[in-house]
Design an enzyme around this catalytic site. Structure first.
Site, PDB file in Angstrom:
ATOM      1  N   LYS A 196      56.553  49.997  10.673  1.00  0.00           N
ATOM      2  CA  LYS A 196      58.216  50.143   9.918  1.00  0.00           C
ATOM      3  C   LYS A 196      58.193  51.924  10.456  1.00  0.00           C
ATOM      4  O   LYS A 196      59.653  52.614   9.879  1.00  0.00           O
ATOM      5  CB  LYS A 196      57.659  49.327   8.609  1.00  0.00           C
ATOM      6  CG  LYS A 196      57.564  48.379   9.230  1.00  0.00           C
ATOM      7  CD  LYS A 196      58.953  47.248   9.757  1.00  0.00           C
ATOM      8  CE  LYS A 196      58.718  45.808  10.219  1.00  0.00           C
ATOM      9  NZ  LYS A 196      59.749  45.366  10.623  1.00  0.00           N
ATOM     10  N   ILE A 232      60.511  39.883   0.000  1.00  0.00           N
ATOM     11  CA  ILE A 232      61.240  38.764   0.084  1.00  0.00           C
ATOM     12  C   ILE A 232      60.648  37.913   0.179  1.00  0.00           C
ATOM     13  O   ILE A 232      59.834  37.763   1.207  1.00  0.00           O
ATOM     14  CB  ILE A 232      62.231  38.875   0.926  1.00  0.00           C
ATOM     15  CG1 ILE A 232      62.723  40.631   1.179  1.00  0.00           C
ATOM     16  CG2 ILE A 232      63.018  38.406   0.837  1.00  0.00           C
ATOM     17  CD1 ILE A 232      63.147  41.162  -0.458  1.00  0.00           C
ATOM     18  N   LYS A 233      61.108  36.215  -0.196  1.00  0.00           N
ATOM     19  CA  LYS A 233      60.511  35.234   0.248  1.00  0.00           C
ATOM     20  C   LYS A 233      60.858  34.525   0.865  1.00  0.00           C
ATOM     21  O   LYS A 233      62.485  34.208   1.293  1.00  0.00           O
ATOM     22  CB  LYS A 233      61.189  34.487  -1.352  1.00  0.00           C
ATOM     23  CG  LYS A 233      60.013  34.436  -2.363  1.00  0.00           C
ATOM     24  CD  LYS A 233      60.469  34.033  -3.866  1.00  0.00           C
ATOM     25  CE  LYS A 233      60.888  34.255  -4.709  1.00  0.00           C
ATOM     26  NZ  LYS A 233      61.903  33.760  -5.814  1.00  0.00           N
ATOM     27  N   THR A 234      60.106  35.029   2.404  1.00  0.00           N
ATOM     28  CA  THR A 234      60.289  34.515   3.506  1.00  0.00           C
ATOM     29  C   THR A 234      59.810  33.178   3.913  1.00  0.00           C
ATOM     30  O   THR A 234      58.020  33.516   3.309  1.00  0.00           O
ATOM     31  CB  THR A 234      61.082  35.137   4.463  1.00  0.00           C
ATOM     32  OG1 THR A 234      59.985  36.384   4.771  1.00  0.00           O
ATOM     33  CG2 THR A 234      63.147  35.963   3.954  1.00  0.00           C
ATOM     34  N   TYR A 268      51.085  47.635  10.935  1.00  0.00           N
ATOM     35  CA  TYR A 268      52.036  47.383   9.962  1.00  0.00           C
ATOM     36  C   TYR A 268      53.270  48.697   8.999  1.00  0.00           C
ATOM     37  O   TYR A 268      53.973  48.971   9.592  1.00  0.00           O
ATOM     38  CB  TYR A 268      52.649  46.209   8.784  1.00  0.00           C
ATOM     39  CG  TYR A 268      53.713  45.635   8.579  1.00  0.00           C
ATOM     40  CD1 TYR A 268      54.772  44.911   9.419  1.00  0.00           C
ATOM     41  CD2 TYR A 268      54.565  45.595   6.704  1.00  0.00           C
ATOM     42  CE1 TYR A 268      56.367  44.836   8.747  1.00  0.00           C
ATOM     43  CE2 TYR A 268      55.465  45.353   7.042  1.00  0.00           C
ATOM     44  CZ  TYR A 268      56.185  44.319   7.760  1.00  0.00           C
ATOM     45  OH  TYR A 268      57.983  43.911   7.697  1.00  0.00           O
TER      46      TYR A 268
END
Ligand SMILES: NC(=O)c1ccc[n+]([C@@H]2O[C@H](COP(=O)([O-])OP(=O)(O)OC[C@H]3O[C@@H](n4cnc5c(N)ncnc54)[C@H](O)[C@@H]3O)[C@@H](O)[C@H]2O)c1
Length: 251
Positions: free
Chosen positions: A155, A186-188, A151
């Site tokens: 990115k 982020i809250k996802t 990752y």
């Protein structure tokens, strides 16, 4: 007054999380929005909830052959002037843990998709007066983590790729801007998926919070707001920039 009335946007990975928040925000501010995702039920549901001119089109972003048809569908009523390359996955693993299939899959979904999206957008936007491309990278593309080898690399690739595209579009004077957003945590659903891959999810979550100098995680709307700015003419002098919206994580 709506900030982007008359704009036409394509948002990938819009069935949930950041993509959903971005699609909702762009539509609420006046844009015609096409949402794409591999999650057909989820994508159709979000598009129906947004209503108005919003539509859902099924798309696996890593399938380069599908991009032309998706672009055509999104441009049915007017040319797309805003592309948000948002769809992405996070597969955990250090260099020693990671197998090649996970590395490849990460690059297919997180990097090849951006290649296809940008290539398709530029070929079309240069003929229709330009536009704004927004790539969603991550603070993990700036700051490394031992357990995020693929990752991190993916990115980071998106960030430098964005800069190369911005330089090219400037040289061509084609009216296309290309910027990248680097969110903190982020809250996802992606966060739930990451935590499902580790033995100690609570400890990991506490560690995530502690690593953000601001003292808390972000909300999807924090990212939707910066994308709204980049889709709007307010950002007409911004290109090739990395917008860190990360509570200070990358510092
Ligand atoms: N949530 C975070 O903490 C965070 C932080 C930094 C960057 N990001 C990035 O933001 C983007 C969105 O993440 P999110 O948190 O909303 O994740 P999410 O898992 O909630 O949503 C991702 C969406 O992408 C879709 N998707 C996955 N693979 C796809 C494919 N091959 N083709 C089309 N759609 C596909 C999923 O179905 C899902 O709807 C990703 O690029 C992610 O790397 C997220």
């Amino acid at each position: 007054m709506a900030r982007i009335s008359g704009k036409c946007a394509l948002v990938t990975g819009a069935a949930s999380g950041l993509g959903r928040a971005i699609a909702e925000k762009l539509a609420a501010e006046g844009a015609r929005v096409t949402l794409t995702d591999i999650d057909v039920d989820g994508g159709n549901k979000v598009a129906a909830e947004i209503g108005g001119a919003a539509q859902f089109v099924e798309q696996d972003v890593s399938d380069g052959d599908r991009w032309a048809a998706v672009w055509e569908a999104a441009s049915r009523d007017q040319p797309v002037d805003t592309l948000v390359n948002n769809a992405g996955i996070t597969l955990m693993g250090s260099i020693e843990d990671l197998d090649y299939a996970s590395w490849r899959k990460t690059f297919d979904v997180d990097v090849d998709s951006v290649f296809w999206g940008c290539k398709t957008a530029i070929a079309n936007m240069k003929q229709t007066g330009g536009g704004s491309i927004v790539n969603i990278a991550s603070a993990a593309g700036i700051r490394a983590n031992a357990g995020l080898a693929a990752y991190n690399a993916a990115k980071a690739a998106v960030i430098l790729f964005t800069q190369s595209i911005a330089l090219h579009c400037g040289q061509q004077q084609n009216g296309i801007r290309c910027n990248v957003v680097a969110p903190g945590t982020i809250k996802t659903a992606i966060l739930d998926k990451v935590m499902a891959q580790v033995p100690n999810p609570d400890e990991m979550l506490a560690g995530f919070v502690a690593s953000h100098p601001i003292g808390h995680l972000g909300e999807p709307e924090d990212i939707a707001n910066i994308v709204l700015y980049l889709a709007s003419d307010d950002s007409k002098f911004a290109t090739g920039a990395t917008f860190s919206v990360d509570g200070g994580l990358a510092l």
